[in-house]
Design a protein around this motif. Structure first.
Motif, PDB file in Angstrom:
ATOM      1  N   HIS A   1      70.962 -13.898 -17.239  1.00  8.74           N
ATOM      2  CA  HIS A   1      70.882 -15.186 -17.949  1.00  8.74           C
ATOM      3  C   HIS A   1      70.278 -15.004 -19.339  1.00  8.74           C
ATOM      4  O   HIS A   1      70.731 -15.618 -20.309  1.00  8.74           O
TER       5      HIS A   1
ATOM      6  N   TRP B   1      66.970 -20.782 -21.707  1.00  5.30           N
ATOM      7  CA  TRP B   1      68.043 -21.463 -20.985  1.00  5.30           C
ATOM      8  C   TRP B   1      67.564 -22.486 -19.965  1.00  5.30           C
ATOM      9  O   TRP B   1      68.349 -23.289 -19.472  1.00  5.30           O
TER      10      TRP B   1
ATOM     11  N   LEU C   1      73.077 -13.786 -26.427  1.00  6.07           N
ATOM     12  CA  LEU C   1      74.384 -13.554 -27.039  1.00  6.07           C
ATOM     13  C   LEU C   1      75.038 -14.864 -27.470  1.00  6.07           C
ATOM     14  O   LEU C   1      75.669 -14.921 -28.523  1.00  6.07           O
ATOM     15  N   GLN C   2      74.862 -15.927 -26.675  1.00  7.07           N
ATOM     16  CA  GLN C   2      75.432 -17.228 -27.046  1.00  7.07           C
ATOM     17  C   GLN C   2      74.793 -17.765 -28.329  1.00  7.07           C
ATOM     18  O   GLN C   2      75.427 -18.491 -29.086  1.00  7.07           O
ATOM     19  N   LEU C   3      73.537 -17.402 -28.556  1.00  2.00           N
ATOM     20  CA  LEU C   3      72.853 -17.805 -29.786  1.00  2.00           C
ATOM     21  C   LEU C   3      73.177 -16.869 -30.951  1.00  2.00           C
ATOM     22  O   LEU C   3      72.772 -17.108 -32.078  1.00  2.00           O
ATOM     23  N   GLY C   4      73.883 -15.773 -30.650  1.00  2.00           N
ATOM     24  CA  GLY C   4      74.257 -14.816 -31.684  1.00  2.00           C
ATOM     25  C   GLY C   4      73.218 -13.736 -31.918  1.00  2.00           C
ATOM     26  O   GLY C   4      73.239 -13.074 -32.956  1.00  2.00           O
TER      27      GLY C   4
ATOM     28  N   SER D   1      77.941 -13.299 -15.471  1.00  2.49           N
ATOM     29  CA  SER D   1      76.763 -14.029 -14.971  1.00  2.49           C
ATOM     30  C   SER D   1      77.175 -14.851 -13.790  1.00  2.49           C
ATOM     31  O   SER D   1      76.500 -15.171 -12.943  1.00  2.49           O
TER      32      SER D   1
ATOM     33  N   LYS E   1      72.883 -13.312 -21.619  1.00  2.00           N
ATOM     34  CA  LYS E   1      73.932 -14.266 -21.976  1.00  2.00           C
ATOM     35  C   LYS E   1      73.424 -15.317 -22.963  1.00  2.00           C
ATOM     36  O   LYS E   1      74.096 -15.637 -23.947  1.00  2.00           O
ATOM     37  N   ALA E   2      72.219 -15.860 -22.707  1.00  2.00           N
ATOM     38  CA  ALA E   2      71.662 -16.887 -23.598  1.00  2.00           C
ATOM     39  C   ALA E   2      71.453 -16.339 -25.009  1.00  2.00           C
ATOM     40  O   ALA E   2      71.755 -17.021 -25.999  1.00  2.00           O
TER      41      ALA E   2
ATOM     42  N   ALA F   1      79.198 -11.915 -21.436  1.00  2.00           N
ATOM     43  CA  ALA F   1      79.594 -13.315 -21.333  1.00  2.00           C
ATOM     44  C   ALA F   1      80.370 -13.591 -20.048  1.00  2.00           C
ATOM     45  O   ALA F   1      80.366 -14.689 -19.539  1.00  2.00           O
TER      46      ALA F   1
END
Length: 194
Positions: A155, A13, A161-164, A194, A158-159, A191
């Motif tokens: 962070h 990130w 999870l955002q990428l799957g 943070s 979250k990063a 999500a």
């Protein structure tokens, strides 16, 4: 000659160097663990934080992001920057990146990966394994020039999870930190937290 750098912690990130392309994917034979002490970013020499490193593990995969750097000046700038940022990581290896779990050939070969080894002679900040609750408590208490250690953990969660990508070690640790901080087992999803 193209250079690729693999990020599996804060590089996902917060890169801090110029790159031409980023490619999510995974490396094989390693797992991400919060075993590295951080005395310069997420903790202090008196009270080290914990950041991730890679540990060899047969059959495991570690998801992250590979960064492609093509210009000579950008390669030099990136290496100069990473040598300072990753100075507590005592080992550099060159690994292959896969983007498809069914692929037999890597998408990228020979990526640069910084690893903090378990060798206490070359890596004086290696903390190693500990019970999940102990790691969580250390993360809650630690803060360094780059901010609270818990921010690094949240962070990263979250990063990913955002990428799957779901990383059990990261998620279990984040949930334990939230549990301790909140005094209960209920907490918003990653999500939202943070």
């Amino acid at each position: 000659m193209v250079m690729w750098v693999f990020g599996y912690g804060s590089l996902i990130w917060k890169q801090g160097f110029p790159f031409d392309e980023c490619l999510p994917g995974f490396i094989t034979g390693y797992r991400r663990v919060f075993y590295q002490g951080s005395t310069d970013h997420r903790g202090t020499p008196e009270f080290p934080g914990r950041t991730v490193t890679l540990e060899p593990a047969d059959g495991e995969v570690c998801w992250g992001v590979a960064y492609k750097i093509t210009k000579e000046k950008d390669k030099k700038d990136a290496l100069d920057y990473l040598e300072v940022r990753e100075k507590q990581y005592d080992k550099k290896v060159y690994l292959d990146l896969f983007t498809d779990p069914n692929a037999s050939e890597p998408a990228v070969s020979g990526m640069l990966v910084y690893i903090a080894s378990s060798d206490k002679k070359s890596n004086k900040n290696y903390l190693g394994p500990a019970p999940l609750e102990d790691i969580a408590k250390q993360i809650i208490k630690s803060e360094g020039p780059s901010g609270p250690n818990r921010d690094y953990l949240f962070h990263l969660e979250k990063a990913l999870l955002q990428l799957g990508f779901e990383d059990k070690h990261v998620m279990d640790l984040a949930n334990e930190v939230r549990r301790i901080l909140s005094g209960s087992t209920e907490w918003p999803a990653a999500a939202d937290a943070s």
